[in-house]
Design a protein around this motif. Structure first.
Motif, PDB file in Angstrom:
ATOM      1  N   LEU A  11       2.772   3.420 -27.365  1.00 17.70           N
ATOM      2  CA  LEU A  11       3.216   4.468 -28.279  1.00 17.70           C
ATOM      3  C   LEU A  11       2.195   5.593 -28.351  1.00 17.70           C
ATOM      4  CD1 LEU A  11       5.207   5.477 -30.442  1.00 17.70           C
ATOM      5  CD2 LEU A  11       3.918   4.143 -32.114  1.00 17.70           C
ATOM      6  N   ILE A 175       2.240   9.066 -37.188  1.00 19.57           N
ATOM      7  CA  ILE A 175       3.228   8.338 -36.383  1.00 19.57           C
ATOM      8  C   ILE A 175       2.647   7.034 -35.857  1.00 19.57           C
ATOM      9  CG2 ILE A 175       4.539   8.422 -34.228  1.00 19.57           C
ATOM     10  CD1 ILE A 175       4.939  11.404 -34.721  1.00 19.57           C
ATOM     11  N   ALA A 179       4.201   3.667 -37.064  1.00 26.23           N
ATOM     12  CA  ALA A 179       4.850   2.902 -35.995  1.00 26.23           C
ATOM     13  C   ALA A 179       4.165   1.551 -35.791  1.00 26.23           C
ATOM     14  CB  ALA A 179       4.828   3.703 -34.702  1.00 26.23           C
ATOM     15  N   SER A 180       2.832   1.525 -35.928  1.00 28.54           N
ATOM     16  CA  SER A 180       2.131   0.252 -35.803  1.00 28.54           C
ATOM     17  C   SER A 180       2.564  -0.719 -36.887  1.00 28.54           C
ATOM     18  CB  SER A 180       0.616   0.478 -35.864  1.00 28.54           C
ATOM     19  OG  SER A 180       0.187   1.342 -34.837  1.00 28.54           O
ATOM     20  N   ILE A 183       6.077  -1.847 -36.023  1.00 22.88           N
ATOM     21  CA  ILE A 183       6.088  -2.794 -34.899  1.00 22.88           C
ATOM     22  C   ILE A 183       5.560  -4.158 -35.341  1.00 22.88           C
ATOM     23  CG2 ILE A 183       5.043  -3.292 -32.659  1.00 22.88           C
ATOM     24  CD1 ILE A 183       5.147  -0.294 -32.079  1.00 22.88           C
TER      25      ILE A 183
END
Length: 455
Positions: A11, A175, A179-180, A183
């Motif tokens: 990512l 982001i 996003a981490s 996820i």
């Protein structure tokens, strides 16, 4: 590398590529914004001058005048407000020694590095001047020409890029963090699945998994549950089969022991009787050679009978089924001590209440201890052997057997060996749900076996 870190790394690569593309776009847009500012400044100043000319024409009241009016006073603060920073405007025809009227450029932007200025001008070209004619009553009075200051335009473009990059970096960091987290939250069920697989590897085949919202993880969890159930059934069937095989083997051992006792025992007894009779006859006849041969036959028969007696003891049911585990172990150690006086010292350490341990568990424990002692005496040069039997209650509720010697040896090679002794121990313990392990001791080897008493 963990899957979460791999996904986050990928990512970040995508974010960096997008950031690079955004930087290129911001550079081009910032550089072209100077041209737009120049166009807008020229348009605003031309409209202002056109208004001034119309005002002069209306003030003089002469709409048919064909000669040009003097240039109105246009270099005012109001005109300065119409010029964008870093842009210079002049009116043609200009009076003598007239300088362009420039927008404010003091402290404008940040000085860019030299490579940026040269690269931008090389790739994007120089800024072009913009000219706007001034017309009134079909008469052209002049032209407004606007051109950006090269240094100021470069500083403006660089400042615009820095601002955009700062915002882009903040967005990229946000982001990446969000996003981490997303996820990690999405892949959280993978930890439960891995933990369940580890429990299955340690023998807990029937392990429950929570219901996952994700369809893919739900399918994986269902597959893991089904696999565990099949493994549990297979292990139960294997244990049942192993117990049945052990029972058949015990029956065969008893049959073999009976046949050896009935056949070989009687024949050896007859041979011994005949040898004694021959020895007596030779003694009466004063035939020393015959008497000596008869004594040798008697000694050989006695040796064979002693060996047969030991074999019969091993073939028959262990004493644990008749005397109990504790008494049978004491008898086993005493027999080994009496038979191997010059061999290593054997210590017996009993812990816990062993009185109610009987049946298959007692017989298995006796056989395991017997086999481990046999291996230690035959295959090592140990001087001291420790046999420890411990009963653990509570949550463990198991019988622990440890045979430790000081004769050296390689634990890894012995654990991987396919000999009948260790294989037989594994089979007996597996039938009761137990385990066996071979480890390195202080000066030798240690064999640890565990038998669940729930079996």
């Amino acid at each position: 590398m963990r899957l979460v870190l791999q996904l986050v790394a990928r990512l970040l690569v995508v974010v960096m590529l997008c950031l690079g593309a955004a930087t290129v776009w911001a550079t081009i847009d910032a550089y072209r914004s100077v041209d737009r500012a120049t166009e807008a400044s020229a348009e605003r100043v031309s409209q202002a001058l056109r208004g001034l000319y119309w005002h002069e024409l209306m003030l003089h009241g002469s709409r048919m005048r064909e000669h040009l009016l003097p240039v109105p006073e246009w270099r005012t603060i109001e005109t300065m407000k119409l010029i964008s920073p870093g842009v210079c405007v002049r009116f043609e025809p200009a009076t003598a020694f007239e300088k362009p009227l420039c927008g404010q450029d003091k402290g404008l932007g940040t000085s860019p590095p030299a490579w940026f200025a040269s690269t931008a001008q090389t790739l994007l070209g120089r800024h072009a001047a913009v000219a706007k004619p001034i017309s009134a009553r079909a008469t052209t009075f002049g032209t407004v020409s606007a051109a950006p200051d090269p240094d100021a335009s470069i500083r403006l473009a660089w400042q615009h890029i820095l601002d955009n990059i700062g915002v882009a970096l903040l967005m990229a960091a946000a982001i990446a963090v969000l996003a981490s987290l997303a996820i990690a939250h999405t892949l959280a069920p993978a930890q439960s699945i891995v933990a369940a697989l580890k429990r299955m590897a340690h023998g807990e085949y029937r392990t429950s998994l929570p219901r996952f919202r994700s369809m893919e993880f739900a399918m994986i969890g269902q597959a893991v549950g089904d696999l565990g159930e099949r493994l549990a059934k297979a292990m139960e069937e294997r244990a049942t089969l192993t117990r049945r095989l052990l029972e058949i083997r015990n029956d065969e051992r008893r049959t073999l022991a009976r046949e050896l006792h009935d056949e070989f025992g009687q024949n050896l007894t007859a041979i011994l009787a005949f040898a004694n009779a021959i020895e007596a006859t030779g003694t009466e006849a004063k035939d020393g050679a015959v008497a000596q041969d008869a004594r040798m036959i008697s000694k050989a028969a006695l040796a064979i009978m002693a060996c047969l007696r030991g074999t019969l003891n091993r073939l028959r049911h262990p004493l644990a089924e008749e005397l109990g585990l504790e008494a049978s172990l004491i008898s086993l150690v005493d027999n080994w001590r009496s038979q191997h006086e010059a061999r290593p010292m054997i210590q017996l350490d009993l812990k816990g209440d062993l009185a109610d341990i009987s049946g298959t568990v007692a017989a298995t424990a006796y056989r395991v201890a017997q086999e481990c002692l046999t291996n230690a005496l035959r295959h090592t040069s140990a001087r001291e052997i420790l046999l420890r039997i411990e009963r653990r209650s509570g949550s463990e509720n198991a019988l622990l057997i440890r045979v430790e010697d000081d004769g050296g040896g390689d634990a890894i090679s012995i654990a991987k060996a396919s000999g009948f002794g260790l294989t037989g121990i594994r089979e007996r313990l597996a039938a009761l749900g137990g385990t066996v392990s071979v480890a390195r001791a202080t000066r030798g080897l240690s064999i640890d076996a565990t038998i669940p008493l729930a079996a």
